[in-house]
Scaffold this motif. Sequence first.
Motif, PDB file in Angstrom:
ATOM      1  N   UNK A 183      24.264 -92.763 -13.147  1.00  0.00           N
ATOM      2  CA  UNK A 183      23.165 -91.804 -12.968  1.00  0.00           C
ATOM      3  C   UNK A 183      22.297 -92.217 -11.779  1.00  0.00           C
ATOM      4  N   UNK A 184      22.029 -93.510 -11.661  1.00  0.00           N
ATOM      5  CA  UNK A 184      21.251 -94.018 -10.523  1.00  0.00           C
ATOM      6  C   UNK A 184      21.996 -93.738  -9.212  1.00  0.00           C
ATOM      7  N   UNK A 185      23.297 -93.955  -9.207  1.00  0.00           N
ATOM      8  CA  UNK A 185      24.125 -93.718  -8.020  1.00  0.00           C
ATOM      9  C   UNK A 185      24.012 -92.261  -7.580  1.00  0.00           C
ATOM     10  N   UNK A 186      24.136 -91.349  -8.548  1.00  0.00           N
ATOM     11  CA  UNK A 186      24.058 -89.921  -8.229  1.00  0.00           C
ATOM     12  C   UNK A 186      22.673 -89.546  -7.707  1.00  0.00           C
ATOM     13  N   UNK A 187      21.630 -90.127  -8.291  1.00  0.00           N
ATOM     14  CA  UNK A 187      20.267 -89.837  -7.844  1.00  0.00           C
ATOM     15  C   UNK A 187      20.046 -90.309  -6.409  1.00  0.00           C
ATOM     16  N   UNK A 188      20.603 -91.459  -6.081  1.00  0.00           N
ATOM     17  CA  UNK A 188      20.498 -91.965  -4.704  1.00  0.00           C
ATOM     18  C   UNK A 188      21.194 -91.012  -3.731  1.00  0.00           C
ATOM     19  N   UNK A 189      22.350 -90.491  -4.139  1.00  0.00           N
ATOM     20  CA  UNK A 189      23.089 -89.558  -3.287  1.00  0.00           C
ATOM     21  C   UNK A 189      22.293 -88.275  -3.066  1.00  0.00           C
ATOM     22  N   UNK A 190      21.668 -87.764  -4.138  1.00  0.00           N
ATOM     23  CA  UNK A 190      20.862 -86.539  -4.021  1.00  0.00           C
ATOM     24  C   UNK A 190      19.645 -86.773  -3.127  1.00  0.00           C
ATOM     25  N   UNK A 191      19.043 -87.941  -3.263  1.00  0.00           N
ATOM     26  CA  UNK A 191      17.882 -88.287  -2.435  1.00  0.00           C
ATOM     27  C   UNK A 191      18.287 -88.367  -0.967  1.00  0.00           C
ATOM     28  N   UNK A 192      19.439 -88.960  -0.698  1.00  0.00           N
ATOM     29  CA  UNK A 192      19.944 -89.095   0.673  1.00  0.00           C
ATOM     30  C   UNK A 192      20.144 -87.728   1.317  1.00  0.00           C
ATOM     31  N   UNK A 193      20.530 -86.738   0.508  1.00  0.00           N
ATOM     32  CA  UNK A 193      20.748 -85.381   1.013  1.00  0.00           C
ATOM     33  C   UNK A 193      19.461 -84.547   1.038  1.00  0.00           C
ATOM     34  N   UNK A 195      17.618 -83.486  -1.475  1.00  0.00           N
ATOM     35  CA  UNK A 195      17.583 -82.454  -2.502  1.00  0.00           C
ATOM     36  C   UNK A 195      16.453 -82.707  -3.504  1.00  0.00           C
ATOM     37  N   UNK A 196      15.888 -81.663  -4.103  1.00  0.00           N
ATOM     38  CA  UNK A 196      14.840 -81.846  -5.116  1.00  0.00           C
ATOM     39  C   UNK A 196      15.420 -82.471  -6.385  1.00  0.00           C
ATOM     40  N   UNK A 197      14.751 -83.491  -6.899  1.00  0.00           N
ATOM     41  CA  UNK A 197      15.283 -84.255  -8.033  1.00  0.00           C
ATOM     42  C   UNK A 197      14.211 -84.531  -9.079  1.00  0.00           C
ATOM     43  N   UNK A 198      14.660 -84.552 -10.342  1.00  0.00           N
ATOM     44  CA  UNK A 198      13.802 -84.881 -11.483  1.00  0.00           C
ATOM     45  C   UNK A 198      14.485 -85.995 -12.264  1.00  0.00           C
ATOM     46  N   UNK A 199      13.702 -86.905 -12.830  1.00  0.00           N
ATOM     47  CA  UNK A 199      14.262 -87.897 -13.741  1.00  0.00           C
ATOM     48  C   UNK A 199      13.499 -87.859 -15.060  1.00  0.00           C
ATOM     49  N   UNK A 200      14.216 -88.167 -16.129  1.00  0.00           N
ATOM     50  CA  UNK A 200      13.614 -88.314 -17.458  1.00  0.00           C
ATOM     51  C   UNK A 200      14.021 -89.685 -17.983  1.00  0.00           C
ATOM     52  N   UNK A 201      13.057 -90.605 -18.038  1.00  0.00           N
ATOM     53  CA  UNK A 201      13.315 -91.982 -18.450  1.00  0.00           C
ATOM     54  C   UNK A 201      12.172 -92.458 -19.339  1.00  0.00           C
ATOM     55  N   UNK A 202      12.332 -93.652 -19.897  1.00  0.00           N
ATOM     56  CA  UNK A 202      11.212 -94.246 -20.615  1.00  0.00           C
ATOM     57  C   UNK A 202      10.162 -94.710 -19.605  1.00  0.00           C
ATOM     58  N   UNK A 203       8.961 -94.961 -20.093  1.00  0.00           N
ATOM     59  CA  UNK A 203       7.855 -95.359 -19.228  1.00  0.00           C
ATOM     60  C   UNK A 203       8.124 -96.720 -18.595  1.00  0.00           C
ATOM     61  N   UNK A 204       7.495 -96.945 -17.457  1.00  0.00           N
ATOM     62  CA  UNK A 204       7.638 -98.225 -16.778  1.00  0.00           C
ATOM     63  C   UNK A 204       8.511 -98.119 -15.543  1.00  0.00           C
ATOM     64  N   UNK A 205       8.512 -99.177 -14.759  1.00  0.00           N
ATOM     65  CA  UNK A 205       9.310 -99.209 -13.541  1.00  0.00           C
ATOM     66  C   UNK A 205      10.800 -99.197 -13.867  1.00  0.00           C
ATOM     67  N   UNK A 206      11.538 -98.329 -13.216  1.00  0.00           N
ATOM     68  CA  UNK A 206      13.001 -98.343 -13.347  1.00  0.00           C
ATOM     69  C   UNK A 206      13.611 -97.709 -12.116  1.00  0.00           C
ATOM     70  N   UNK A 207      14.864 -98.030 -11.859  1.00  0.00           N
ATOM     71  CA  UNK A 207      15.517 -97.632 -10.610  1.00  0.00           C
ATOM     72  C   UNK A 207      15.685 -96.122 -10.495  1.00  0.00           C
ATOM     73  N   UNK A 208      16.001 -95.462 -11.606  1.00  0.00           N
ATOM     74  CA  UNK A 208      16.203 -94.014 -11.549  1.00  0.00           C
ATOM     75  C   UNK A 208      14.916 -93.289 -11.156  1.00  0.00           C
TER      76      UNK A 208
END
Length: 245
Positions: A183-193, A195-208
Amino acid sequence: GLGDELTPAEHRVASYIIDYPELVLKQNVSQLAHASGSSPASVIRFFKRLELGNFAQFKIELSFELAKKSHQSARDITPHDDYELVKQKLLDHSIQALYRTGDTLIEKTVMAVVEQIHKADHVYLLGIGASYLVAENIVQKWSRAGVTMQMYQELNVFLPLIETAGPRDLFWFISNSGQTPEVVWAAKAAKKHGLPTISLTKAGENELARQTRWQLHTSNPIEAEVRSAATNSLLSQFLVIDIIY
Protein backbone atom coordinates in the motif's frame (compact mmCIF):
# COMPACT_ATOMS: atom_id res chain seq x y z
CA GLY A 1 -27.66 22.15 45.56
CA LEU A 2 -29.01 19.60 43.13
CA GLY A 3 -28.89 16.93 45.80
CA ASP A 4 -31.49 18.84 47.81
CA GLU A 5 -33.90 18.70 44.87
CA LEU A 6 -33.86 14.90 44.68
CA THR A 7 -36.62 12.90 46.29
CA PRO A 8 -35.62 10.18 48.80
CA ALA A 9 -36.22 7.54 46.09
CA GLU A 10 -34.02 9.44 43.62
CA HIS A 11 -31.33 9.73 46.29
CA ARG A 12 -31.37 5.93 46.59
CA VAL A 13 -30.95 5.61 42.82
CA ALA A 14 -27.98 8.01 42.86
CA SER A 15 -26.32 6.24 45.79
CA TYR A 16 -26.71 2.84 44.16
CA ILE A 17 -25.17 4.05 40.87
CA ILE A 18 -22.21 5.54 42.75
CA ASP A 19 -21.67 2.38 44.81
CA TYR A 20 -22.26 -0.24 42.10
CA PRO A 21 -21.55 1.28 38.65
CA GLU A 22 -20.44 -2.05 37.11
CA LEU A 23 -23.72 -3.70 38.09
CA VAL A 24 -25.74 -0.80 36.68
CA LEU A 25 -24.27 -1.52 33.24
CA LYS A 26 -25.95 -4.94 33.26
CA GLN A 27 -29.36 -3.75 34.48
CA ASN A 28 -32.48 -2.38 32.85
CA VAL A 29 -34.67 0.33 34.40
CA SER A 30 -36.80 -2.14 36.38
CA GLN A 31 -33.76 -3.99 37.72
CA LEU A 32 -32.08 -0.75 38.78
CA ALA A 33 -35.28 0.36 40.49
CA HIS A 34 -35.56 -2.94 42.38
CA ALA A 35 -31.88 -2.98 43.38
CA SER A 36 -31.92 0.61 44.63
CA GLY A 37 -35.19 0.27 46.53
CA SER A 38 -37.07 2.72 44.34
CA SER A 39 -39.52 2.51 41.42
CA PRO A 40 -39.07 2.60 37.62
CA ALA A 41 -40.79 5.99 37.60
CA SER A 42 -38.26 7.32 40.12
CA VAL A 43 -35.37 6.05 37.99
CA ILE A 44 -36.74 7.76 34.88
CA ARG A 45 -37.36 11.01 36.80
CA PHE A 46 -33.81 10.85 38.18
CA PHE A 47 -32.24 10.80 34.71
CA LYS A 48 -34.56 13.53 33.43
CA ARG A 49 -33.86 15.77 36.43
CA LEU A 50 -30.10 15.45 35.96
CA GLU A 51 -30.43 15.86 32.16
CA LEU A 52 -28.53 12.61 31.63
CA GLY A 53 -30.60 11.51 28.63
CA ASN A 54 -32.28 8.13 28.76
CA PHE A 55 -30.95 5.11 30.63
CA ALA A 56 -29.36 3.55 27.53
CA GLN A 57 -27.42 6.73 26.77
CA PHE A 58 -26.31 6.97 30.38
CA LYS A 59 -24.98 3.40 30.34
CA ILE A 60 -22.87 4.19 27.27
CA GLU A 61 -21.34 7.20 29.03
CA LEU A 62 -20.86 5.23 32.24
CA SER A 63 -19.17 2.38 30.39
CA PHE A 64 -16.81 4.84 28.73
CA GLU A 65 -15.89 6.47 32.05
CA LEU A 66 -15.31 3.12 33.74
CA ALA A 67 -13.18 1.95 30.83
CA LYS A 68 -11.00 5.04 31.08
CA LYS A 69 -10.37 4.41 34.77
CA SER A 70 -9.93 0.68 34.62
CA HIS A 71 -6.58 -0.86 33.76
CA GLN A 72 -8.32 -4.21 33.50
CA SER A 73 -10.47 -3.03 30.61
CA ALA A 74 -7.36 -2.46 28.50
CA ARG A 75 -6.37 -6.10 28.77
CA ASP A 76 -7.15 -8.56 26.05
CA ILE A 77 -9.72 -11.30 26.49
CA THR A 78 -8.31 -14.44 28.13
CA PRO A 79 -9.51 -18.07 27.92
CA HIS A 80 -10.56 -17.87 31.59
CA ASP A 81 -12.95 -14.91 31.20
CA ASP A 82 -16.61 -15.75 31.68
CA TYR A 83 -19.39 -14.58 29.37
CA GLU A 84 -20.12 -11.32 31.22
CA LEU A 85 -16.44 -10.34 31.38
CA VAL A 86 -15.88 -11.07 27.69
CA LYS A 87 -18.92 -9.00 26.78
CA GLN A 88 -17.91 -6.13 29.08
CA LYS A 89 -14.32 -6.04 27.83
CA LEU A 90 -15.47 -5.92 24.21
CA LEU A 91 -17.97 -3.16 24.97
CA ASP A 92 -15.39 -1.15 26.92
CA HIS A 93 -12.79 -1.48 24.18
CA SER A 94 -15.25 -0.59 21.43
CA ILE A 95 -16.68 2.44 23.20
CA GLN A 96 -13.21 3.77 24.00
CA ALA A 97 -12.04 3.28 20.43
CA LEU A 98 -15.06 5.06 18.95
CA TYR A 99 -14.89 8.04 21.31
CA ARG A 100 -11.16 8.42 20.78
CA THR A 101 -11.53 8.20 17.01
CA GLY A 102 -14.16 10.93 17.11
CA ASP A 103 -11.69 13.12 19.00
CA THR A 104 -8.89 12.28 16.54
CA LEU A 105 -10.74 13.34 13.39
CA ILE A 106 -10.10 16.85 12.05
CA GLU A 107 -13.16 18.55 10.56
CA LYS A 108 -11.17 20.44 7.92
CA THR A 109 -9.68 17.19 6.62
CA VAL A 110 -13.03 15.39 6.60
CA MET A 111 -14.65 18.20 4.61
CA ALA A 112 -11.75 18.23 2.15
CA VAL A 113 -12.12 14.48 1.59
CA VAL A 114 -15.87 14.88 1.03
CA GLU A 115 -15.14 17.54 -1.61
CA GLN A 116 -12.55 15.37 -3.36
CA ILE A 117 -14.93 12.40 -3.55
CA HIS A 118 -17.69 14.55 -5.02
CA LYS A 119 -15.54 16.01 -7.78
CA ALA A 120 -13.62 12.83 -8.68
CA ASP A 121 -14.30 11.04 -11.97
CA HIS A 122 -13.24 7.73 -10.41
CA VAL A 123 -12.18 6.68 -6.92
CA TYR A 124 -9.74 3.77 -6.64
CA LEU A 125 -9.22 2.06 -3.29
CA LEU A 126 -6.40 -0.21 -2.16
CA GLY A 127 -6.61 -2.24 1.03
CA ILE A 128 -5.10 -5.60 1.96
CA GLY A 129 -6.44 -8.12 4.47
CA ALA A 130 -8.79 -6.54 7.01
CA SER A 131 -8.36 -3.19 5.24
CA TYR A 132 -10.07 -4.68 2.19
CA LEU A 133 -13.23 -5.04 4.33
CA VAL A 134 -13.09 -1.29 4.90
CA ALA A 135 -12.70 -0.70 1.17
CA GLU A 136 -15.76 -2.88 0.55
CA ASN A 137 -17.73 -0.80 3.06
CA ILE A 138 -16.72 2.41 1.29
CA VAL A 139 -17.61 1.16 -2.19
CA GLN A 140 -20.94 -0.22 -1.03
CA LYS A 141 -21.96 3.13 0.49
CA TRP A 142 -20.87 5.52 -2.24
CA SER A 143 -22.01 3.30 -5.09
CA ARG A 144 -25.54 3.81 -3.81
CA ALA A 145 -24.92 7.55 -4.12
CA GLY A 146 -23.84 7.20 -7.74
CA VAL A 147 -20.08 7.62 -7.18
CA THR A 148 -17.85 5.45 -9.38
CA MET A 149 -15.57 3.47 -7.07
CA GLN A 150 -13.43 0.38 -7.49
CA MET A 151 -11.54 -1.57 -4.81
CA TYR A 152 -8.40 -3.65 -5.12
CA GLN A 153 -6.12 -5.71 -2.92
CA GLU A 154 -3.43 -6.74 -5.41
CA LEU A 155 -0.61 -4.32 -6.13
CA ASN A 156 0.15 -5.63 -9.63
CA VAL A 157 -3.46 -4.93 -10.65
CA PHE A 158 -3.58 -1.53 -8.95
CA LEU A 159 -0.35 0.02 -10.26
CA PRO A 160 -1.46 0.20 -13.93
CA LEU A 161 -4.41 2.35 -12.81
CA ILE A 162 -1.94 4.93 -11.49
CA GLU A 163 -0.07 4.96 -14.80
CA THR A 164 -3.22 5.68 -16.81
CA ALA A 165 -5.09 7.87 -14.30
CA GLY A 166 -6.43 11.30 -15.15
CA PRO A 167 -6.06 14.38 -12.90
CA ARG A 168 -9.62 13.96 -11.58
CA ASP A 169 -9.08 10.35 -10.47
CA LEU A 170 -8.80 9.94 -6.70
CA PHE A 171 -6.74 7.26 -4.95
CA TRP A 172 -7.63 6.12 -1.43
CA PHE A 173 -5.20 3.93 0.51
CA ILE A 174 -6.22 1.98 3.62
CA SER A 175 -3.83 0.44 6.17
CA ASN A 176 -4.43 0.48 9.90
CA SER A 177 -0.70 0.37 10.67
CA GLY A 178 0.17 2.76 7.85
CA GLN A 179 3.11 0.49 7.08
CA THR A 180 1.70 -2.18 4.72
CA PRO A 181 4.52 -2.37 2.11
CA GLU A 182 2.34 -2.83 -0.98
CA VAL A 183 0.00 0.00 0.00
CA VAL A 184 2.88 2.36 0.82
CA TRP A 185 4.52 1.50 -2.53
CA ALA A 186 1.33 2.32 -4.43
CA ALA A 187 0.89 5.60 -2.53
CA LYS A 188 4.44 6.64 -3.42
CA ALA A 189 3.72 5.90 -7.08
CA ALA A 190 0.52 7.99 -7.00
CA LYS A 191 2.36 10.84 -5.30
CA LYS A 192 5.11 10.70 -7.94
CA HIS A 193 2.44 11.11 -10.64
CA GLY A 194 0.94 14.10 -8.82
CA LEU A 195 -2.42 12.41 -8.27
CA PRO A 196 -4.83 13.32 -5.43
CA THR A 197 -4.49 10.80 -2.59
CA ILE A 198 -6.19 9.95 0.71
CA SER A 199 -4.99 7.63 3.46
CA LEU A 200 -6.88 6.02 6.33
CA THR A 201 -4.54 4.86 9.11
CA LYS A 202 -4.28 4.83 12.87
CA ALA A 203 -3.12 8.02 14.56
CA GLY A 204 0.56 8.87 14.76
CA GLU A 205 3.46 9.08 12.36
CA ASN A 206 3.45 6.43 9.64
CA GLU A 207 4.84 6.07 6.14
CA LEU A 208 1.50 5.85 4.35
CA ALA A 209 0.20 9.08 5.86
CA ARG A 210 3.41 10.85 4.84
CA GLN A 211 2.88 9.85 1.21
CA THR A 212 -0.70 11.14 0.86
CA ARG A 213 -2.28 14.56 0.47
CA TRP A 214 -5.15 14.05 2.92
CA GLN A 215 -4.79 11.91 6.04
CA LEU A 216 -7.70 10.39 7.97
CA HIS A 217 -6.83 8.86 11.33
CA THR A 218 -8.48 6.51 13.80
CA SER A 219 -7.46 6.13 17.43
CA ASN A 220 -4.61 3.79 18.21
CA PRO A 221 -6.19 0.34 18.74
CA ILE A 222 -6.72 -0.90 22.28
CA GLU A 223 -6.67 -4.59 21.42
CA ALA A 224 -3.52 -6.59 22.08
CA GLU A 225 -1.30 -7.58 19.17
CA VAL A 226 -2.27 -11.26 19.53
CA ARG A 227 -5.93 -10.64 18.70
CA SER A 228 -6.87 -12.63 15.62
CA ALA A 229 -9.21 -9.91 14.33
CA ALA A 230 -8.65 -6.17 14.68
CA THR A 231 -12.20 -5.61 15.93
CA ASN A 232 -11.79 -2.12 17.37
CA SER A 233 -9.70 -0.92 14.45
CA LEU A 234 -12.42 -1.96 12.02
CA LEU A 235 -15.14 -0.34 14.13
CA SER A 236 -13.16 2.90 14.24
CA GLN A 237 -12.54 2.85 10.50
CA PHE A 238 -16.24 2.21 9.84
CA LEU A 239 -17.07 5.20 12.06
CA VAL A 240 -14.79 7.46 10.00
CA ILE A 241 -16.43 6.21 6.81
CA ASP A 242 -19.93 6.83 8.20
CA ILE A 243 -18.99 10.39 9.24
CA ILE A 244 -17.62 11.19 5.78
CA TYR A 245 -20.59 9.56 4.05
